[in-house]
Each structure stands twice: as structure tokens, then as C-alpha cells.
Motif scaffolding. Sequence first.
Motif, short mmCIF file in Angstrom:
data_model
loop_
_atom_site.label_atom_id
_atom_site.label_comp_id
_atom_site.label_asym_id
_atom_site.label_seq_id
_atom_site.Cartn_x
_atom_site.Cartn_y
_atom_site.Cartn_z
N ASN A 80 0.82 -1.20 -0.11
CA ASN A 80 -0.01 0.07 0.06
C ASN A 80 0.83 1.13 -0.07
OD1 ASN A 80 -3.17 0.82 1.86
ND2 ASN A 80 -2.47 1.58 -0.06
N PHE A 81 2.20 1.14 0.28
CA PHE A 81 3.11 2.17 0.32
C PHE A 81 3.49 2.50 -1.43
CE2 PHE A 81 7.35 4.23 0.34
CZ PHE A 81 7.19 5.41 1.11
N MET A 82 2.65 3.57 -1.86
CA MET A 82 2.86 3.80 -3.25
C MET A 82 2.59 2.81 -4.22
SD MET A 82 3.56 6.81 -2.50
CE MET A 82 4.23 7.90 -1.34
N ASN A 83 1.62 1.67 -4.02
CA ASN A 83 1.57 0.64 -4.94
C ASN A 83 2.38 -0.12 -5.54
OD1 ASN A 83 -0.74 3.00 -6.57
ND2 ASN A 83 -1.29 1.88 -4.91
N SER A 84 3.54 -0.15 -4.46
CA SER A 84 4.61 -0.78 -5.09
C SER A 84 4.25 -2.48 -5.37
CB SER A 84 5.87 -1.07 -4.12
OG SER A 84 7.06 -1.46 -4.44
N LEU A 85 4.73 -2.74 -6.55
CA LEU A 85 4.53 -4.23 -6.76
C LEU A 85 5.78 -4.97 -6.81
CD1 LEU A 85 2.64 -6.23 -8.48
CD2 LEU A 85 3.84 -5.27 -10.79
N ARG A 86 5.53 -6.25 -6.32
CA ARG A 86 6.43 -7.30 -6.39
C ARG A 86 6.09 -8.67 -6.76
NH1 ARG A 86 9.61 -10.03 -1.26
NH2 ARG A 86 11.20 -11.28 -2.59
N ASP A 115 22.26 -10.04 -18.86
CA ASP A 115 22.42 -8.99 -19.79
C ASP A 115 21.21 -8.36 -20.55
OD1 ASP A 115 25.27 -9.23 -19.43
OD2 ASP A 115 25.47 -10.69 -21.25
N VAL A 116 20.02 -9.12 -19.94
CA VAL A 116 18.78 -8.58 -20.65
C VAL A 116 17.87 -7.96 -19.55
CG1 VAL A 116 16.40 -9.55 -21.77
CG2 VAL A 116 18.88 -10.41 -22.55
N VAL A 117 18.09 -8.82 -18.38
CA VAL A 117 17.02 -8.16 -17.33
C VAL A 117 17.21 -6.50 -17.07
CG1 VAL A 117 18.62 -8.52 -15.39
CG2 VAL A 117 16.23 -8.90 -15.18
N VAL A 118 15.87 -6.17 -16.66
CA VAL A 118 15.95 -4.60 -16.38
C VAL A 118 16.10 -4.61 -14.82
CG1 VAL A 118 14.74 -2.57 -16.24
CG2 VAL A 118 14.82 -4.04 -18.34
N PRO A 119 17.25 -3.96 -14.32
CA PRO A 119 17.05 -4.13 -13.06
C PRO A 119 15.90 -3.17 -12.22
CG PRO A 119 19.31 -3.36 -13.70
CD PRO A 119 18.44 -3.61 -14.88
N SER A 120 15.44 -3.61 -10.80
CA SER A 120 14.33 -3.06 -10.40
C SER A 120 14.63 -2.91 -8.91
CB SER A 120 12.94 -3.65 -10.63
OG SER A 120 12.97 -4.96 -10.61
N GLY A 122 9.56 -28.18 1.37
CA GLY A 122 8.43 -28.82 2.51
C GLY A 122 7.54 -27.63 2.81
N ASP A 123 7.32 -27.34 4.11
CA ASP A 123 6.55 -26.14 4.56
C ASP A 123 6.95 -24.87 4.39
OD1 ASP A 123 8.23 -25.97 6.37
OD2 ASP A 123 6.79 -26.08 7.96
N THR A 124 7.95 -24.61 3.63
CA THR A 124 8.68 -23.20 3.35
C THR A 124 8.67 -22.90 1.92
OG1 THR A 124 10.07 -23.90 5.35
CG2 THR A 124 10.70 -21.88 4.10
N LEU A 125 8.38 -21.65 1.80
CA LEU A 125 8.75 -20.94 0.31
C LEU A 125 9.96 -20.20 0.43
CD1 LEU A 125 7.53 -19.96 -2.58
CD2 LEU A 125 6.61 -18.06 -1.32
N VAL A 126 10.85 -20.92 -0.40
CA VAL A 126 12.24 -20.15 -0.42
C VAL A 126 12.28 -19.25 -1.76
CG1 VAL A 126 14.62 -20.48 -0.54
CG2 VAL A 126 13.13 -22.12 0.36
N VAL A 127 12.78 -18.05 -1.31
CA VAL A 127 12.64 -16.93 -2.53
C VAL A 127 14.02 -16.37 -2.69
CG1 VAL A 127 11.43 -14.82 -3.47
CG2 VAL A 127 10.39 -16.52 -1.72
N ASP A 128 14.52 -16.49 -3.90
CA ASP A 128 15.85 -15.76 -4.34
C ASP A 128 15.49 -14.56 -5.20
OD1 ASP A 128 18.87 -16.98 -4.84
OD2 ASP A 128 18.12 -15.55 -6.36
N THR A 129 15.94 -13.39 -4.76
CA THR A 129 15.89 -12.15 -5.23
C THR A 129 17.24 -11.39 -5.67
OG1 THR A 129 13.68 -11.95 -4.10
CG2 THR A 129 14.59 -9.92 -5.07
N LYS A 130 17.22 -11.00 -6.89
CA LYS A 130 18.34 -10.05 -7.46
C LYS A 130 17.90 -9.22 -8.42
CE LYS A 130 20.43 -13.82 -10.14
NZ LYS A 130 21.59 -14.62 -10.48
#
Lengths: 125, 263
Positions: free
Chosen positions: B130-136, B149-154, B165-173
Motif C-alpha cells: 500500500n506504500f505507493m502501490n509498489s509491486l513485487r 544481460d537482458v534483465v532490467v534491474p528494479s 517442505g512447508d517453506t517458500l524459499v525466494v531468491d531475489t536479485k
Amino acid sequence: MKLLGFALAALLTMGTALAHHSPIVFDRTKQVTLTGTVTEFRWGNPHSWIHIDIADATGKVANWSIEMDPASHLAREGWKSTTLKVGDKITVLVFPLRNDEPGGQYISVTLPDGKKLGRAPDGVI
Amino acid sequence: MTVLSWSSVVAVLALAAGSAAAQSADPPTQLGALSPENIAKPRPKAPFDLTGTWQHELRGPQSWKFVPPTFELTPEAQVHYDAGRAAAAENKVYRDDIGQCWPAGMPLIMTRVHPWVFLQQPTAIFMIQNFMNSLRIIYTDGRQHSDPDVVVPSWNGESIGRWEGDTLVVDTKYFPGHHHWLDQGGASIPASSDLHIVERIRMIDNGETLEFETTMTDPKTFKGEWKTTKRYNRLHDVDIYEVECTPDLNENLPATSSQSLIR
């Protein structure tokens, strides 16, 4: 709402505001009472604001800018988009800017009909 | 219209048709996350669905921070940290990027004092702050990180999730490396383009709480890794709303329009 209410209460206790910028610019150890004439009232998110003409002891008028919480939060205090109009005479309690410019952060207000709105109309946070 | 221009139009149409034919001959390498075909692919059932509205749990004035009690910065990051401390000592704001409408970005976007909406599909989780409609967006359809070489950094980066298992593992770069901060307000620590974040997300308390264990590295900014655990409580009677950081907002607010308060 209970949880969000708790979060808001915790925020106020911590001296943090629902702002999109650093709270350091406001001096939360001081409270200033301003009485004057509304020149603009904007109802919105993430902030509402009031601009108000304030005359000092010599009669010199300065236009103060008062930052307020999101409209969605103010509504819980009883605020509406129609609460203020240009020309209204009101009294506002604010935390002033630290640089002595005419600006502050809203705490509470006394409306033309004497009704009070705010986090704590007696000024005690 | 002359005969010549008609022939030009025909030539352009022929080229366009050829191009479309060439495109249709090459199947897309990655189905969109909301493509029905992608959603319908057989996958193990997710151990939990975090669709809902959530609020970061405040546990004291420092609970929104991701910086550990002690840390060692690189010389280039130390310059910003020292400048931030000097500004704070003067009751000023150093590089007020978020206040001036630059995105908060990861990780600070996770602990803004505003609700999150999470929407989970089998292929992706859409997160709206809700802070500035930030989308992830966290992609969980098995795709890998994009070609660097193609990705647009954000500012929120590219997030790839997988279930363990019972965990969602998220890798972000893939971050921009400018106007982006790991900490602001008295201690300004920049985020470089090498910032890498791994989150381990669990649902606890009968679905009423989400726990994020966050591990960050950013060798251009600090030594070692920073670990924090944040909790989010489910909100049952709150909706988010549209928020925009418009120029007239900042022009009309004393905190963001006063240049003497910003270093």
C-alpha cells in the motif's frame, strides 16, 4: 481493524508517523497551536494537507503548510472531504518543522463550530 | 493516394505478415505466469496459500530495520553512512530518495507501515504494498532468473520462488544500484547492484501469521551476511487503496518541499 489499530497505536508511541518520508524533520518535543484561515484543504492518500494563513503578533501573515495522515486514516477520526473549506477559521495543533519554516505535522484541529478532531484533542499523545 | 504509396502500403503489410508468421513459428520460451496453460500445468499442491492482506508486525522502534546491531561496511558505503549520521546530527535528512518518490525497494518495502496484499497463483505470487502501490512478483512456475544481460534491474528485484517442505524459499536479485537503500534515517546504507536476498517464508499460527527469515549479502556494501526475521499479521477487515507519489504531493508538504532540511 484491531491489528491495524494496534499498529497505529504502536507507531504513535514510537513517535513514527504514517509518512512517506523521514520523520526527523518535525520536532516532536514541541507542539504549536495555530489559529488562522484555511487557504487550501486537500483530501487524499498518502497524505492530506491543510494550508492556513497565520498572522503573528505584528499582524504579518505567513501561509503554513500542515501535513496530515492519509485520508483513509483521518476518516476514522471523523474527517470527511467536506470537513474544511477555504475561508474557514480553525485552530490546529502541530509538531513544527525543526528549521522554523512555517510548516508542521497535524496532531488535532478545532473546527469553526467548536468540534474537535484528532489523535488526542487535548494535545496529549 | 498515389499508386506508388499504395504499393508502399502493400509492401509494409507483407513485411508485417511475414514477421507475424515468423513469430508464430517460434513458441514462447516462457509462458506468462497468468497464462491458463501455465497455471494448468501439473504441480505439487502448494503447502499454504498466502493470499490475503497482511501487516508487518511492529515490535519496537527498530523492528522495520534489516541492519544487524554490528556490521562492517565497505569504504564506499561507509561514506554514505557517515554522511547520513552527520545529517541526522543536524536534524536533516540525507538523500531523501524515498521521500522524493524514488521506490523504497527491497528490503525496506517489506516493512513499510502499510498493509500488503498478497495474491497467490500456482505460477506466481503478486504482492502489492500500500506504500505507493509498489509491486513485487515472485515467480513459482519453475523458471530460472533472467539473463543478466537482458534483465532490467528494479528496486524490488527479480524474485524466483520454490517450495521446500512447508517453506517458500525466494531468491531475489537484479537491483539498480542507485537511489536504493538498505537503511535510511540516521544510518544511510546504500544497496548496490550486487544485493542478493534469500527469504524463507512460513505460514504459522493457523494461517494468521507469516514469518519471513531474510538473509542478505551485498559485497559492495557490507561484509558477511545480514539475517533478520520479520512477522506479518493477517488483516481481516482492511483493504488497500491507490496511493501515488505525485509532484504536487511533495510540493505541498513541508517535510519534502523544504530544501534546507535535506542534505
